[in-house]
Design an enzyme around this catalytic site. Sequence first.
Site, PDB file in Angstrom:
ATOM      1  N   HIS A 378      -7.557   6.932  -3.657  1.00 14.77           N
ATOM      2  CA  HIS A 378      -6.640   5.852  -3.263  1.00 14.77           C
ATOM      3  C   HIS A 378      -7.088   5.052  -2.061  1.00 14.77           C
ATOM      4  CE1 HIS A 378      -3.061   6.328  -5.824  1.00 14.77           C
ATOM      5  NE2 HIS A 378      -3.398   7.602  -5.894  1.00 14.77           N
ATOM      6  N   LYS A 569       5.128  -4.292   3.733  1.00 13.79           N
ATOM      7  CA  LYS A 569       4.241  -3.165   3.407  1.00 13.79           C
ATOM      8  C   LYS A 569       4.123  -2.339   4.685  1.00 13.79           C
ATOM      9  CE  LYS A 569       1.205  -6.288   2.090  1.00 13.79           C
ATOM     10  NZ  LYS A 569       0.808  -5.773   0.799  1.00 13.79           N
ATOM     11  N   ARG A 570       3.455  -1.179   4.619  1.00 13.85           N
ATOM     12  CA  ARG A 570       3.258  -0.415   5.848  1.00 13.85           C
ATOM     13  C   ARG A 570       2.550  -1.280   6.891  1.00 13.85           C
ATOM     14  NH1 ARG A 570       4.609   5.247   6.013  1.00 13.85           N
ATOM     15  NH2 ARG A 570       3.651   5.195   8.054  1.00 13.85           N
ATOM     16  N   LYS A 575      -3.963  -4.333   6.943  1.00 10.72           N
ATOM     17  CA  LYS A 575      -3.079  -5.190   6.144  1.00 10.72           C
ATOM     18  C   LYS A 575      -2.828  -6.532   6.843  1.00 10.72           C
ATOM     19  CE  LYS A 575      -0.840  -1.230   3.857  1.00 10.72           C
ATOM     20  NZ  LYS A 575      -1.014  -1.436   2.414  1.00 10.72           N
ATOM     21  N   THR A 677       0.496  -2.560  -4.903  1.00  4.17           N
ATOM     22  CA  THR A 677       1.410  -2.698  -6.039  1.00  4.17           C
ATOM     23  C   THR A 677       2.552  -3.646  -5.689  1.00  4.17           C
ATOM     24  OG1 THR A 677       2.427  -0.626  -5.309  1.00  4.17           O
ATOM     25  CG2 THR A 677       0.961  -0.507  -7.204  1.00  4.17           C
ATOM     26  N   LYS A 681       4.742  -6.582  -7.959  1.00  2.71           N
ATOM     27  CA  LYS A 681       6.212  -6.730  -7.999  1.00  2.71           C
ATOM     28  C   LYS A 681       6.609  -8.180  -7.716  1.00  2.71           C
ATOM     29  CE  LYS A 681       6.429  -1.971  -6.594  1.00  2.71           C
ATOM     30  NZ  LYS A 681       6.349  -1.056  -5.452  1.00  2.71           N
TER      31      LYS A 681
END
Length: 843
Positions: A378, A569-570, A575, A677, A681
């Site tokens: 992952h 998101k986290r 990110k 993911t 969405k």
Amino acid sequence: MAKPLTDSEKRKQISVRGIAGLGDVAEVRKSFNRHLHFTLVKDRNVATPRDYFFALAHTVRDHLVGRWIRTQQHYYERDPKRIYYLSLEFYMGRTLQNTMVNLGLQNACDEAIYQLGLDLEELEEIEEDAGLGNGGLGRLAACFLDSMATLGLAAYGYGIRYEFGIFNQKIVNGWQVEEADDWLRYGNPWEKARPEYMLPVHFYGRVEHTPEGVRWLDTQVVLAMPYDTPVPGYRNNTVNTMRLWSAKAPNDFKLHDFNVGGYIEAVLDRNLAENISRVLYPNDNFFEGKELRLKQEYFVVAATLQDIIRRFKSSKFGCRDPVRTCFETFPDKVAIQLNDTHPALAIPELMRILVDVEKVDWDKAWEITKKTCAYTNHTVLPEALERWPVSMFEKLLPRHLEIIYAINQRHLDHVASLFPGDVDRLRRMSVIEEGDCKRINMAHLCVIGSHAVNGVARIHSEIVKQSVFKDFYELEPEKFQNKTNGITPRRWLLLCNPGLADTVVEKIGEGFLTDLSQLKKLLPLVNDEALIRDVAKVKQENKLKFSAFLEKEYKVKINPSSMFDVHVKRIHEYKRQLLNCLHIITLYNRIKKDPTKAFVPRTVMIGGKAAPGYHMAKMIIKLVTSIGNVVNHDPVVGDRLKVIFLENYRVSLAEKVIPAADLSQQISTAGTEASGTGNMKFMLNGALTIGTMDGANVEMAEEAGAENLFIFGMRVEDVKALDRKGYNAREYYDRLPELKQAVDQISSGFFSPKDPDCFRDIVNMLLNHDRFKVFADYEAYVACQAQVDQLYRNPREWTKKVIRNIACSGKFSSDRTITEYARDIWGVEPSDLQIPPPNLPKD
């Protein structure tokens, strides 16, 4: 502006969930009243909203139980190959609405509850999220369980029943504060304790080699108590099981270690054993080598493998006697999928059981183990890879350390025979990393002990082959696969966005709910004026509803016709929430510089949790809230720009914000996000993506056409080239005046007047040691955001792109992903067989 429809008006519209039959409604009412009656104790004749919630949950659960029993009987009769999905995280969210949707009960419950003078949505809000995961990896596991049941696979999710899940996030003075998530406080109506399947798990002790074989002695025993949760497929009467283990101290725990006087201390010490399932480690993409975490990983694996082997041996329903004694057929009946390296100990534990307990010879046991296990990788971030100190293993799992050494020795002998004299290759490929502290590389153990290794998006699987496991790929290329992630369209469209689901059903029927590729049928309708109008109307209703929610929760007035620009998101440097911050500041400065100019109004929402020990992530949250404080209170800006930090982002909040989003931010540095993911969405729910060519964004652009996303920034090759050249942040800072102005404002305390030095660490990181190269993509990002504004000014063209994105999102269903796992890795075929419901005879 149109007001959102009331629930009763919506009820009058024909819905995708089917019109409720009067009989169903009457039955639900009767069942609800019965459960409510038993819920209320004699001395309490006034029901609370929570009583109503539990009465409804138990009513819905009644519909599950018969199907659940029948499904399990069906598996025992057919004896199919069983799939075991091992994961330390299952981020399930709420269960009530999902169960009603999958069983086709939602309208009957809605109508029955309405007739009783209650509001279904208010009852749904009472349920606690089951937050037994950090983010992507745990939520993926939840989507996979939904798809495995919907595809009729005999599948089981196995994990830990954490007493405390991912912490609740409070924002206090702009800082994240963690609170324990006591999600079981009021009980959990969906789980069933199964004490009859309680199992012992061993720790510590010593190993004795005898002529009869190896024995692991003087261990400390902890009991694993299983709790089962039903997992319903979509309208196929299949109900699978998620089994989560809870740690219990045995009754004689430590008592014999004490004299008579130590009894109280001994009983209190039971907590030490039971701490194993107390709390989820709140780290995402970061490895923390704590002994308790290793205990958790072994605990779930040891209990699960005993359970798997028990089921393999006695395959008849209700039978406890072994039917099978030979393990030759084990891989034909059992597939174990390791969700990342957390359950990697399944490999040495299965070897230990086969060799030490079942007396299978080593080579045969190794062949069985490899054929049974498969590993999903992952992440490519080095700090996320699990590398356990040998010394910790030696103490906690002495026999497993011996087994790992033996596996590694055979593996290295094999490599040496193929590459004689290549000592460096042996070092790189060893499971044991030499150094100041000898460590076990769990990813290497997974690759060696599995017959299949997969990444979770095409670009990620290539990086896995070309860099992370390059040597292993050269050795066994046939082992490596790609399985691009997916999301379940039941929760992530039908449940969270019924308006959009209805609109799609009207145009193409409801087949897309179990075959998302049917959304392609919308492509010829991209210019259909009625569809454009309906899709835009649904989005506007979702925005109005979410604006009302924000106003209630945050006491902030939202302009519902502004662009909803969402980044959830986290919180993690890779990110790049900081890149978003720089864009917000740039927009703010432009408005201040030229207040009379026409700007596209934006409401920027950023949400996500920071790992409690991750200083930089916590600083990023403080920066977002501080920018919001300045921007939101500046009268010059007005409602043209608002910045909101979405507190305590979780599954149930995602279900509200995603349907309302116009723009989805997916802006990680190319080559760092394995898949993502959330991006899927948003695409399915009619938001346009601004993103880098990273993770599944690449395949989204391929499906919808890159011109229908806002793609910007460096590609993986550019990042590599910049690494070779040397990334110099100051070069960009000196060259780009708007970037310099934004950084100087952060640095000077413009956003933190009471503490001018507050963001010193952020600025220092960005200028001097930014691994994720925020400045290198700033110019392209801001230019791309200007294109977003330009398109948003033309609502018709914007909505046409939205429709095209929705139409092309079919690939990103977890049904497709699981079908590929089933065929390419597990060797089973999905089935559309309908098990007869409990009220009909079996045949």
